[in-house]
Design a protein around this motif. Structure first.
Motif, PDB file in Angstrom:
ATOM      1  N   PHE A 132      -5.615   7.029  -3.230  1.00 19.50           N
ATOM      2  CA  PHE A 132      -6.386   7.809  -2.269  1.00 19.50           C
ATOM      3  C   PHE A 132      -5.709   9.128  -1.882  1.00 19.50           C
ATOM      4  CE2 PHE A 132      -8.506   3.672  -1.281  1.00 19.50           C
ATOM      5  CZ  PHE A 132      -9.804   4.089  -1.540  1.00 19.50           C
ATOM      6  N   GLY A 133      -4.484   9.363  -2.389  1.00 15.89           N
ATOM      7  CA  GLY A 133      -3.830  10.653  -2.213  1.00 15.89           C
ATOM      8  C   GLY A 133      -3.291  10.919  -0.824  1.00 15.89           C
ATOM      9  N   ALA A 134      -2.905   9.873  -0.075  1.00 13.39           N
ATOM     10  CA  ALA A 134      -2.377  10.085   1.280  1.00 13.39           C
ATOM     11  C   ALA A 134      -0.992  10.733   1.253  1.00 13.39           C
ATOM     12  CB  ALA A 134      -2.322   8.770   2.043  1.00 13.39           C
ATOM     13  N   GLY A 135      -0.220  10.479   0.197  1.00 14.84           N
ATOM     14  CA  GLY A 135       1.098  11.092   0.069  1.00 14.84           C
ATOM     15  C   GLY A 135       2.018  10.762   1.230  1.00 14.84           C
ATOM     16  N   THR A 136       2.587  11.795   1.850  1.00 14.06           N
ATOM     17  CA  THR A 136       3.542  11.594   2.943  1.00 14.06           C
ATOM     18  C   THR A 136       2.875  11.109   4.229  1.00 14.06           C
ATOM     19  OG1 THR A 136       3.360  13.944   3.511  1.00 14.06           O
ATOM     20  CG2 THR A 136       5.160  13.302   2.041  1.00 14.06           C
ATOM     21  N   LEU A 137       1.543  11.112   4.256  1.00 17.42           N
ATOM     22  CA  LEU A 137       0.835  10.550   5.417  1.00 17.42           C
ATOM     23  C   LEU A 137       0.809   9.023   5.380  1.00 17.42           C
ATOM     24  CD1 LEU A 137      -2.329  12.807   5.881  1.00 17.42           C
ATOM     25  CD2 LEU A 137      -0.363  12.605   7.424  1.00 17.42           C
ATOM     26  N   PHE A 138       1.232   8.431   4.266  1.00 19.61           N
ATOM     27  CA  PHE A 138       1.150   6.976   4.129  1.00 19.61           C
ATOM     28  C   PHE A 138       1.838   6.216   5.259  1.00 19.61           C
ATOM     29  CE2 PHE A 138       3.465   3.217   2.388  1.00 19.61           C
ATOM     30  CZ  PHE A 138       2.398   2.330   2.433  1.00 19.61           C
ATOM     31  N   PRO A 139       3.104   6.526   5.627  1.00 15.76           N
ATOM     32  CA  PRO A 139       3.723   5.776   6.730  1.00 15.76           C
ATOM     33  C   PRO A 139       2.948   5.896   8.041  1.00 15.76           C
ATOM     34  CG  PRO A 139       5.390   7.007   5.510  1.00 15.76           C
ATOM     35  CD  PRO A 139       4.054   7.489   5.031  1.00 15.76           C
ATOM     36  N   VAL A 140       2.365   7.080   8.283  1.00 10.67           N
ATOM     37  CA  VAL A 140       1.595   7.277   9.515  1.00 10.67           C
ATOM     38  C   VAL A 140       0.329   6.422   9.495  1.00 10.67           C
ATOM     39  CG1 VAL A 140       0.382   8.973  10.927  1.00 10.67           C
ATOM     40  CG2 VAL A 140       2.502   9.615   9.752  1.00 10.67           C
ATOM     41  N   ILE A 141      -0.358   6.411   8.363  1.00 13.01           N
ATOM     42  CA  ILE A 141      -1.580   5.607   8.233  1.00 13.01           C
ATOM     43  C   ILE A 141      -1.252   4.126   8.363  1.00 13.01           C
ATOM     44  CG2 ILE A 141      -3.384   4.895   6.616  1.00 13.01           C
ATOM     45  CD1 ILE A 141      -3.351   7.792   5.557  1.00 13.01           C
ATOM     46  N   PHE A 142      -0.202   3.683   7.688  1.00 10.71           N
ATOM     47  CA  PHE A 142       0.208   2.280   7.742  1.00 10.71           C
ATOM     48  C   PHE A 142       0.552   1.884   9.176  1.00 10.71           C
ATOM     49  CE2 PHE A 142       2.899  -1.416   7.230  1.00 10.71           C
ATOM     50  CZ  PHE A 142       2.341  -2.089   6.161  1.00 10.71           C
TER      51      PHE A 142
END
Length: 418
Positions: A251-261
């Protein structure tokens, strides 16, 4: 020689006990979630060629938790909760620090499996401690409070892991695990009372252990909830294992992944808080049954979006967050319902239930994670299947009747003095 009486001279408030047990359980969450941002780097540094093999760093740890869960409960029924719990924390510390020195992926996966086994009591024994002191919907409320605090760690752990790697090697994540484990061991050693009733102590005899565990497995009103929670937990673990690939890469979240998780974990913590506020009023069965039916509906929405072939990151995140929130209304309630019949053998029952729940969940999670095919379709299929199976299992335990209220509001009381 171990004392025959619980160490009741240690005064601990309900609030401190809940926070302590939550953070002890959260050592496992830290061992999983802090590693997520590092999986790609570990895979590259240790020359892993199979892109899905990195998931085993998480999956084998979870399998170890399940396999090891048969042991600590029965020991705690004989020697007490506190002693066995401290041994488990010590094992967590030693193997976490040892994992930092590993240079081969297969050895690291093996170490993670051993870490899961030796520290399995951190999942089993807090439930037995709560069951020693409370019952009914009150127990479900406290388990929801524990889950709410526990979920603070998944909110923060990926960011902590990411932050550590900004300044040091991924190996220091294991060092952080060991340090936190030592702090928790000191707190539990000094402040945790022994909660096992002296008259409930069990002998360490294979026949006794087998009888107690057999009773826990063969109780119809309990086993459907154990198996149902394994189905839902397994899909959740499958998401965790593949989340870095699914969210960050597909889904291309990249560095936003930890924030989303972390945001999803916050939503789940919020639902656990809400559950702790309403469960004594409405009852664990009514709340969890309603949440389960809603979970199944949301799963169908996720499946429809994934099959469309045009699902966006934020569509996935919103629906997945709703699914995780509903799990917050299911997990603690299912656990308290399943353990309710076993006051005298809470340790053995908690162990065998955790064994069944975690082994099945780890195998389901492995299957879901390994089915990842650069799309969200396999995961969405697993969501629907878990909802259907869980509903069938609950109907089995409840003999076809949902939304029953077995304990009237205010009827549950502590079963031992604090």
């Amino acid at each position: 020689m171990l004392p025959d009486q619980p160490k009741q001279q240690i005064a601990i408030s309900e609030r401190e006990l809940v926070i302590m047990l939550a953070l002890l359980q959260a050592l496992h969450a830290f061992a999983v979630d802090a590693m997520l941002p590092a999986l790609g780097l570990i895979s590259n540094e240790l020359n892993v060629t199979d892109p899905n093999k990195r998931q085993l760093i998480i999956g084998m740890f979870l399998l170890g938790l399940g396999v090891g869960s048969l042991i600590p409960g029965s020991l705690a029924d004989r020697f007490g909760r506190k002693t066995i719990l401290l041994v488990c924390v010590a094992g967590y510390v030693v193997l976490s620090l040892a994992s930092a020195l590993v240079t081969d992926i297969d050895v690291l996966i093996g170490m993670r499996f051993l870490l899961g086994i030796i520290s399995s009591g951190l999942s089993v024994l807090p439930q037995a401690i709560i069951r020693d002191r409370f019952e009914g919907d009150r127990m479900a409320r406290l388990q929801s409070m524990i889950a709410m605090i526990f979920l603070v760690v998944p909110m923060l752990a990926p960011s902590i892991g990411q932050a550590i790697m900004l300044f040091a090697s991924w190996r220091w994540i294991f060092g952080a695990m060991g340090l936190v484990g030592m702090l928790m061991m000191g707190w539990a050693w000094k402040r945790l009372p022994e909660t096992l009733h002296p008259e409930y102590r069990q002998t360490i005899r294979p026949a006794t252990i087998a009888r107690n565990m057999g009773e826990a497995v063969m109780t119809r009103s309990s086993i459907g909830y154990v198996l149902g929670s394994a189905c839902m937990l397994g899909v959740g673990w499958g998401y965790i294992q593949s989340s870095q690939q699914l969210v960050a890469e597909h889904f291309g979240a990249g560095t936003l992944f930890p924030v989303i998780f972390g945001g999803m974990a916050l939503a789940m913590a919020t639902s656990n808080f809400a559950n702790s506020r309403i469960v004594e009023r409405f009852g664990a069965r009514r709340v969890s049954h309603a949440a389960l039916l809603t979970y199944l509906t949301i799963s169908l929405v996720q499946f429809w979006l994934a099959q469309s072939g045009h699902q966006t990151l934020w569509q996935f995140v919103i629906v997945q967050t709703l699914s995780m929130m509903l799990m917050g209304f299911v997990g603690a309630n299912f656990g308290s319902i399943a353990l309710q019949p076993f006051a005298r053998i809470a340790g053995a029952a908690s162990s065998v239930q955790a064994f069944i729940r975690m082994v099945l969940a780890s195998l389901i999670g492995w299957a879901v994670g390994q089915s990842y095919d650069q799309t969200a379709v396999p995961y969405s299929q697993a969501l629907v299947l878990s909802g259907v199976l869980t509903l069938a299992l609950v109907l089995f335990s409840e003999k076809g009747r949902l939304f029953r209220r077995l304990n009237k509001p205010g009827a549950a009381h502590p079963v031992s003095a604090p």
